[in-house]
Write a protein that holds these residues in place. Structure first.
Motif, PDB file in Angstrom:
ATOM      1  N   LYS A  55      34.672  11.722 -44.813  1.00 51.29           N
ATOM      2  CA  LYS A  55      34.832  11.954 -43.377  1.00 51.29           C
ATOM      3  C   LYS A  55      34.379  13.359 -42.966  1.00 51.29           C
ATOM      4  CE  LYS A  55      38.123  11.766 -39.646  1.00 51.29           C
ATOM      5  NZ  LYS A  55      39.340  11.194 -39.143  1.00 51.29           N
ATOM      6  N   PHE A  56      34.743  14.373 -43.766  1.00 50.83           N
ATOM      7  CA  PHE A  56      34.488  15.769 -43.390  1.00 50.83           C
ATOM      8  C   PHE A  56      33.206  16.338 -43.975  1.00 50.83           C
ATOM      9  CE2 PHE A  56      39.240  15.610 -43.184  1.00 50.83           C
ATOM     10  CZ  PHE A  56      39.299  15.575 -41.807  1.00 50.83           C
ATOM     11  N   GLY A  57      32.624  15.659 -44.937  1.00 45.46           N
ATOM     12  CA  GLY A  57      31.408  16.156 -45.583  1.00 45.46           C
ATOM     13  C   GLY A  57      31.737  16.784 -46.925  1.00 45.46           C
ATOM     14  N   PHE A  58      30.822  16.634 -47.864  1.00 42.70           N
ATOM     15  CA  PHE A  58      31.095  17.069 -49.229  1.00 42.70           C
ATOM     16  C   PHE A  58      31.110  18.583 -49.376  1.00 42.70           C
ATOM     17  CE2 PHE A  58      29.108  12.795 -49.865  1.00 42.70           C
ATOM     18  CZ  PHE A  58      30.311  12.156 -50.106  1.00 42.70           C
ATOM     19  N   ARG A  59      30.264  19.278 -48.653  1.00 39.36           N
ATOM     20  CA  ARG A  59      30.245  20.743 -48.734  1.00 39.36           C
ATOM     21  C   ARG A  59      31.572  21.319 -48.249  1.00 39.36           C
ATOM     22  NH1 ARG A  59      25.080  23.973 -46.890  1.00 39.36           N
ATOM     23  NH2 ARG A  59      24.334  22.511 -48.424  1.00 39.36           N
ATOM     24  N   ARG A  60      32.046  20.825 -47.135  1.00 37.53           N
ATOM     25  CA  ARG A  60      33.331  21.282 -46.600  1.00 37.53           C
ATOM     26  C   ARG A  60      34.473  20.881 -47.546  1.00 37.53           C
ATOM     27  NH1 ARG A  60      33.770  19.672 -40.876  1.00 37.53           N
ATOM     28  NH2 ARG A  60      32.354  21.417 -40.619  1.00 37.53           N
ATOM     29  N   ALA A  61      34.374  19.704 -48.147  1.00 33.47           N
ATOM     30  CA  ALA A  61      35.397  19.237 -49.080  1.00 33.47           C
ATOM     31  C   ALA A  61      35.490  20.149 -50.301  1.00 33.47           C
ATOM     32  CB  ALA A  61      35.119  17.801 -49.508  1.00 33.47           C
ATOM     33  N   PHE A  62      34.334  20.593 -50.816  1.00 33.07           N
ATOM     34  CA  PHE A  62      34.354  21.536 -51.934  1.00 33.07           C
ATOM     35  C   PHE A  62      35.049  22.838 -51.536  1.00 33.07           C
ATOM     36  CE2 PHE A  62      30.600  19.323 -53.960  1.00 33.07           C
ATOM     37  CZ  PHE A  62      31.279  18.962 -55.104  1.00 33.07           C
ATOM     38  N   SER A  63      34.752  23.342 -50.361  1.00 33.85           N
ATOM     39  CA  SER A  63      35.375  24.583 -49.903  1.00 33.85           C
ATOM     40  C   SER A  63      36.886  24.426 -49.780  1.00 33.85           C
ATOM     41  CB  SER A  63      34.797  25.005 -48.551  1.00 33.85           C
ATOM     42  OG  SER A  63      33.431  25.278 -48.668  1.00 33.85           O
ATOM     43  N   VAL A  64      37.310  23.330 -49.178  1.00 39.28           N
ATOM     44  CA  VAL A  64      38.742  23.056 -49.041  1.00 39.28           C
ATOM     45  C   VAL A  64      39.381  22.917 -50.422  1.00 39.28           C
ATOM     46  CG1 VAL A  64      40.409  21.308 -48.279  1.00 39.28           C
ATOM     47  CG2 VAL A  64      38.590  22.038 -46.753  1.00 39.28           C
ATOM     48  N   ALA A  65      38.722  22.176 -51.304  1.00 41.53           N
ATOM     49  CA  ALA A  65      39.265  21.939 -52.637  1.00 41.53           C
ATOM     50  C   ALA A  65      39.497  23.236 -53.396  1.00 41.53           C
ATOM     51  CB  ALA A  65      38.323  21.036 -53.431  1.00 41.53           C
ATOM     52  N   PHE A  66      38.481  24.087 -53.451  1.00 41.66           N
ATOM     53  CA  PHE A  66      38.635  25.314 -54.229  1.00 41.66           C
ATOM     54  C   PHE A  66      39.569  26.304 -53.551  1.00 41.66           C
ATOM     55  CE2 PHE A  66      34.781  23.748 -56.399  1.00 41.66           C
ATOM     56  CZ  PHE A  66      35.321  23.731 -57.676  1.00 41.66           C
ATOM     57  N   GLY A  67      39.645  26.276 -52.235  1.00 42.88           N
ATOM     58  CA  GLY A  67      40.627  27.102 -51.533  1.00 42.88           C
ATOM     59  C   GLY A  67      42.047  26.681 -51.871  1.00 42.88           C
ATOM     60  N   ILE A  68      42.306  25.377 -51.800  1.00 42.03           N
ATOM     61  CA  ILE A  68      43.638  24.863 -52.130  1.00 42.03           C
ATOM     62  C   ILE A  68      43.958  25.101 -53.594  1.00 42.03           C
ATOM     63  CG2 ILE A  68      45.005  22.747 -52.363  1.00 42.03           C
ATOM     64  CD1 ILE A  68      43.667  21.742 -49.801  1.00 42.03           C
ATOM     65  N   LEU A  69      42.999  24.863 -54.468  1.00 39.09           N
ATOM     66  CA  LEU A  69      43.239  25.084 -55.900  1.00 39.09           C
ATOM     67  C   LEU A  69      43.562  26.543 -56.203  1.00 39.09           C
ATOM     68  CD1 LEU A  69      40.507  22.802 -57.494  1.00 39.09           C
ATOM     69  CD2 LEU A  69      42.989  22.544 -57.713  1.00 39.09           C
ATOM     70  N   ALA A  70      42.840  27.466 -55.604  1.00 39.07           N
ATOM     71  CA  ALA A  70      43.103  28.891 -55.841  1.00 39.07           C
ATOM     72  C   ALA A  70      44.511  29.258 -55.381  1.00 39.07           C
ATOM     73  CB  ALA A  70      42.065  29.748 -55.122  1.00 39.07           C
ATOM     74  N   ILE A  71      44.871  28.824 -54.191  1.00 36.63           N
ATOM     75  CA  ILE A  71      46.218  29.113 -53.672  1.00 36.63           C
ATOM     76  C   ILE A  71      47.273  28.422 -54.532  1.00 36.63           C
ATOM     77  CG2 ILE A  71      47.780  28.734 -51.712  1.00 36.63           C
ATOM     78  CD1 ILE A  71      45.229  29.021 -49.913  1.00 36.63           C
ATOM     79  N   GLY A  72      47.029  27.157 -54.871  1.00 41.88           N
ATOM     80  CA  GLY A  72      48.000  26.398 -55.656  1.00 41.88           C
ATOM     81  C   GLY A  72      48.258  26.987 -57.030  1.00 41.88           C
ATOM     82  N   TYR A  73      47.193  27.319 -57.748  1.00 45.16           N
ATOM     83  CA  TYR A  73      47.383  27.909 -59.080  1.00 45.16           C
ATOM     84  C   TYR A  73      48.041  29.280 -58.983  1.00 45.16           C
ATOM     85  CZ  TYR A  73      44.844  24.165 -61.415  1.00 45.16           C
ATOM     86  OH  TYR A  73      44.460  22.951 -61.923  1.00 45.16           O
ATOM     87  N   PHE A  74      47.726  30.035 -57.939  1.00 47.86           N
ATOM     88  CA  PHE A  74      48.417  31.312 -57.740  1.00 47.86           C
ATOM     89  C   PHE A  74      49.907  31.081 -57.497  1.00 47.86           C
ATOM     90  CE2 PHE A  74      50.241  34.490 -54.919  1.00 47.86           C
ATOM     91  CZ  PHE A  74      50.079  35.624 -55.702  1.00 47.86           C
ATOM     92  N   LEU A  75      50.231  30.101 -56.660  1.00 47.32           N
ATOM     93  CA  LEU A  75      51.641  29.828 -56.374  1.00 47.32           C
ATOM     94  C   LEU A  75      52.398  29.362 -57.614  1.00 47.32           C
ATOM     95  CD1 LEU A  75      51.381  28.099 -52.873  1.00 47.32           C
ATOM     96  CD2 LEU A  75      52.301  30.377 -53.391  1.00 47.32           C
TER      97      LEU A  75
END
Length: 138
Positions: A55-75
């Motif tokens: 729905k949102f596009g793969f490029r945007r999905a990668f950005s969201v994914a790595f942003g969430i992963l970085a925050i999640g692993y930090f938390l």
């Protein structure tokens, strides 16, 4: 990109139980439950992640994914840091980690569908079949 996500997942997975047991003083049973929750979600949520990536596009999905992963692993790591002790004081660590792991697994759920989708839309019809064996690990 999937390689980096897998390295992060398996790197975390290798020491997660030790971290939970030795630093957060959770029982072996609770550590196993948390690892099972995360492992199950990281493989089940790509159904939702793939739908959203389409729905949102793969490029945007990668950005969201790595942003969430970085925050999640930090938390995840922050639960054992003395600098964040006051943030987590009085909260049940098990349930805090459940929420953090769900959040982190949601980020990871975008990776594989986005890689597959990117190969599908960027490959020519005659070379498309060459990309998929490498993605699925054959």
């Amino acid at each position: 990109m999937e390689l980096f996500e897998r390295l992060a997942y398996y790197g975390q997975n290798a020491i997660f139980s030790i971290f939970l047991r030795d630093h957060l003083h959770l029982s072996i049973t609770d550590a196993g439950k948390l690892q099972s929750i995360f492992g199950g979600l990281i493989y089940a949520l790509p159904i939702l992640g793939g739908t959203l990536a389409d729905k949102f596009g793969f490029r945007r999905a990668f950005s969201v994914a790595f942003g969430i992963l970085a925050i999640g692993y930090f938390l995840i790591g922050s639960t054992g840091m003395s600098a964040f002790a006051s943030v987590y004081a009085g909260l049940p660590v098990f349930w805090v980690l459940v929420v953090i792991l769900i959040f982190t697994a949601f980020g990871g759920s975008f990776i594989k569908p986005s890689v597959l989708g990117t190969v599908a839309i960027s490959s020519k019809e005659d070379t498309k079949s060459l990309g998929y064996p490498f993605i699925i690990g054959l």
